[in-house]
Each structure stands twice: as C-alpha cells, then as structure tokens.
Write a protein that holds these residues in place. Structure first.
Motif, PDB file in Angstrom:
ATOM      1  N   PRO A   1      -1.131   7.036  -5.679  1.00  0.00           N
ATOM      2  CA  PRO A   1      -1.091   6.399  -4.356  1.00  0.00           C
ATOM      3  C   PRO A   1      -2.453   5.838  -3.963  1.00  0.00           C
ATOM      4  CG  PRO A   1      -1.196   8.778  -4.128  1.00  0.00           C
ATOM      5  CD  PRO A   1      -0.981   8.505  -5.590  1.00  0.00           C
ATOM      6  N   ASP A   2      -2.446   4.971  -2.975  1.00  0.00           N
ATOM      7  CA  ASP A   2      -3.690   4.388  -2.480  1.00  0.00           C
ATOM      8  C   ASP A   2      -4.429   5.338  -1.545  1.00  0.00           C
ATOM      9  OD1 ASP A   2      -3.498   1.530  -3.529  1.00  0.00           O
ATOM     10  OD2 ASP A   2      -1.570   1.774  -2.533  1.00  0.00           O
ATOM     11  N   LEU A   3      -3.721   6.312  -0.979  1.00  0.00           N
ATOM     12  CA  LEU A   3      -4.339   7.282  -0.076  1.00  0.00           C
ATOM     13  C   LEU A   3      -3.426   8.502   0.016  1.00  0.00           C
ATOM     14  CD1 LEU A   3      -6.220   6.688   3.201  1.00  0.00           C
ATOM     15  CD2 LEU A   3      -4.226   8.201   3.283  1.00  0.00           C
TER      16      LEU A   3
ATOM     17  N   ILE B   1      -9.183   8.608  -5.283  1.00  0.00           N
ATOM     18  CA  ILE B   1      -8.163   8.303  -4.274  1.00  0.00           C
ATOM     19  C   ILE B   1      -8.609   8.867  -2.927  1.00  0.00           C
ATOM     20  CG2 ILE B   1      -5.780   8.673  -3.543  1.00  0.00           C
ATOM     21  CD1 ILE B   1      -5.001   8.964  -6.466  1.00  0.00           C
TER      22      ILE B   1
ATOM     23  N   THR C   1      -7.399  10.325 -10.693  1.00  0.00           N
ATOM     24  CA  THR C   1      -7.117  10.599  -9.278  1.00  0.00           C
ATOM     25  C   THR C   1      -8.368  10.931  -8.468  1.00  0.00           C
ATOM     26  OG1 THR C   1      -6.664  12.928  -9.819  1.00  0.00           O
ATOM     27  CG2 THR C   1      -4.778  11.426  -9.728  1.00  0.00           C
TER      28      THR C   1
ATOM     29  N   HIS D   1     -12.903   2.341   1.110  1.00  0.00           N
ATOM     30  CA  HIS D   1     -12.476   2.410  -0.286  1.00  0.00           C
ATOM     31  C   HIS D   1     -12.370   1.014  -0.888  1.00  0.00           C
ATOM     32  CE1 HIS D   1     -10.696   4.224  -3.809  1.00  0.00           C
ATOM     33  NE2 HIS D   1      -9.664   3.399  -3.737  1.00  0.00           N
ATOM     34  N   THR D   2     -11.879   0.060  -0.109  1.00  0.00           N
ATOM     35  CA  THR D   2     -11.776  -1.319  -0.585  1.00  0.00           C
ATOM     36  C   THR D   2     -13.153  -1.890  -0.902  1.00  0.00           C
ATOM     37  OG1 THR D   2      -9.752  -1.713   0.689  1.00  0.00           O
ATOM     38  CG2 THR D   2     -11.016  -3.648   0.015  1.00  0.00           C
TER      39      THR D   2
ATOM     40  N   THR E   1       0.833  -1.192   0.000  1.00  0.00           N
ATOM     41  CA  THR E   1       0.000   0.000   0.000  1.00  0.00           C
ATOM     42  C   THR E   1       0.871   1.247   0.000  1.00  0.00           C
ATOM     43  OG1 THR E   1      -1.704  -1.163   1.255  1.00  0.00           O
ATOM     44  CG2 THR E   1      -1.817   1.231   1.226  1.00  0.00           C
ATOM     45  N   LYS E   2       0.544   2.192  -0.892  1.00  0.00           N
ATOM     46  CA  LYS E   2       1.365   3.384  -1.062  1.00  0.00           C
ATOM     47  C   LYS E   2       0.590   4.627  -0.624  1.00  0.00           C
ATOM     48  CE  LYS E   2       3.425   3.760  -5.007  1.00  0.00           C
ATOM     49  NZ  LYS E   2       3.611   4.017  -6.465  1.00  0.00           N
TER      50      LYS E   2
ATOM     51  N   MET F   1      -9.452   3.273   4.245  1.00  0.00           N
ATOM     52  CA  MET F   1      -9.031   2.207   3.357  1.00  0.00           C
ATOM     53  C   MET F   1     -10.075   1.091   3.296  1.00  0.00           C
ATOM     54  SD  MET F   1      -6.299   3.189   1.952  1.00  0.00           S
ATOM     55  CE  MET F   1      -5.822   1.661   1.165  1.00  0.00           C
TER      56      MET F   1
END
Length: 235
Positions: A46-48, A76, A73, A122-123, A2-3, A119
């Motif tokens: 990025p993931d967040l 995100i 984007t 969002h997932t 995860t970034k 997260m």
C-alpha cells in the motif's frame, strides 16, 4: 489509485475509517490483526498504512518493526491510530519509525490532514530518489558510450574521472536535505536508500582513479572489466 491499508481489530472503527477514505476516492484494504496486517502489506504494498497499537497477537509496534525490517515495505508511510495518549508510547512509536501518531477518536479532518502531510513528504522523497537513480543510470550509460568512442585508454579514464566527480557533491547535498524528516529513524531510513545510489558512483570514481595510476599496455585489458563492474554495482 492511492491504496491505504487499515489495520484495526474493532470492526466498527475499521469500517468508519474505510468510509472516510473511500469518500476521498482512496482504495482501502484492511486487516483485523497484526499478523494479517503484515501479510497484506507485503502482498499489496500500500501507499500508506494506518495501524492501531492495541491489536490481538502482534501489536502495532510489532507490526511496524517487522515491516521496517524488509526493504520492500521499509519506506511505506506508517501512521499509528490509537486511544493511547501516553507520551512514552508516542515516543516509542516514533523511535521505531512511525511517521505520525494520531489519537482516537479523531475527526475526519484530522485524519485526512495527517494523511495529506505524510503523503506529501513521501512523494517529495520518492521524487528525489528517482532523480538520483536516473542520474546514476545516465552516468553508467555515459561510461559505456565513452568507452566505445574513445581511441585513447588514458584519455577515456581522464574524461570519466572528471565527469563522475562533479555530481558527487550534489548527491550528498540531496541526501542532507532529507533530514527534514520528522524522526531520526525516518531520516536514517531515507538516507540509507540514497546512500546506496551515491556509493555506486563513488565506487566507480575510485576504481577509475586506481586504473589511471596503474595503466600500462600490459594491463589495458582491465578496461574490459568496466561494464562488469557497473553491472555488479547495479545488482
């Protein structure tokens, strides 16, 4: 891995956030101003994103606005981390599409808890989106299979209309369930993505309904346009 992207002009704060996140095995990239933050977000995806509001040049609100304009984007998860505690500031951030708003100084536990919540939501959204996308792709594949197997043009259209109508209500239900998002801007952003997938199926239904009404030996060649129509919808 995860970034996360951290946009913060204060070097000490930026390094502290990086240390906290890397201790949980997250990959961290950073930016020290708004312009750099936008560029890194577009390049790295990025993931967040964790972003301060008070930045030199473009502030955090400007950064969020620019990222929400671009489809790549726009979804995100975005968390504001700032010393500003005014309720109007928080409301503005949420209206622009921020997913959360954390005042600093905050503890590592508070930061990580907020990140975990974002997260997780969002997932769940991405899983729903992928499910609907796969459903649309499966239906389009089924359309092609039935076109090849059916000897009767009219029978083919009847089967397709019946098969494509059934999932529509389920897709709309899935869209409504996304209203659990925490702000109107966020809900609308997520709904627009799924609405696009739903619209593809509805458009196919409408096209087949019209073809069934006007089907004659002379215009049977319209069936050959089916695959072209589906490909256009995908693009």
């Amino acid at each position: 891995m995860t970034k996360f992207l951290v946009i913060e002009d204060a070097r000490e704060v930026r390094l502290n956030l990086q240390e906290i996140l890397e201790s949980k095995d997250f990959e961290v990239i950073d930016a020290e101003n708004g312009e750099q933050g936008i560029k890194r977000a577009q390049e790295e995806l990025p993931d967040l994103i964790i972003c301060d509001i008070m930045l030199p040049g473009l502030d955090g609100y400007d950064v969020l606005g620019e990222l929400r304009k671009e489809p790549i984007t726009s979804t995100i998860p975005f968390i504001f981390l700032t010393a500003k505690v005014d309720r109007d500031d928080q409301r503005l951030g949420m209206e622009l599409g921020a997913d959360d708003y954390i005042t600093k100084p905050c503890t590592p536990t508070e930061l990580l808890s907020a990140i975990a919540t974002r997260m997780k939501k969002h997932t769940a959204y991405m899983e729903s989106y992928d499910l609907e996308k796969k459903r649309a792709q499966a239906l389009q594949k089924r359309v092609q299979e039935l076109e090849k197997l059916s000897n009767s043009q009219e029978e083919l259209l009847n089967k397709l209309c019946e098969e494509l109508r059934n999932p529509t209500s389920n897709i709309n239900l899935a869209i409504k369930m996304l209203n659990v998002a925490n702000s109107e801007e966020t809900r609308q952003r997520y709904l627009r993505v799924l609405q696009q997938e739903c619209s593809r199926e509805i458009a196919i239904i409408n096209q087949f309904s019209q073809l069934l009404k006007i089907l004659t030996p002379e215009n049977a060649q319209l069936l050959s346009l089916l695959n072209s129509l589906n490909k256009s919808n995908q693009d």
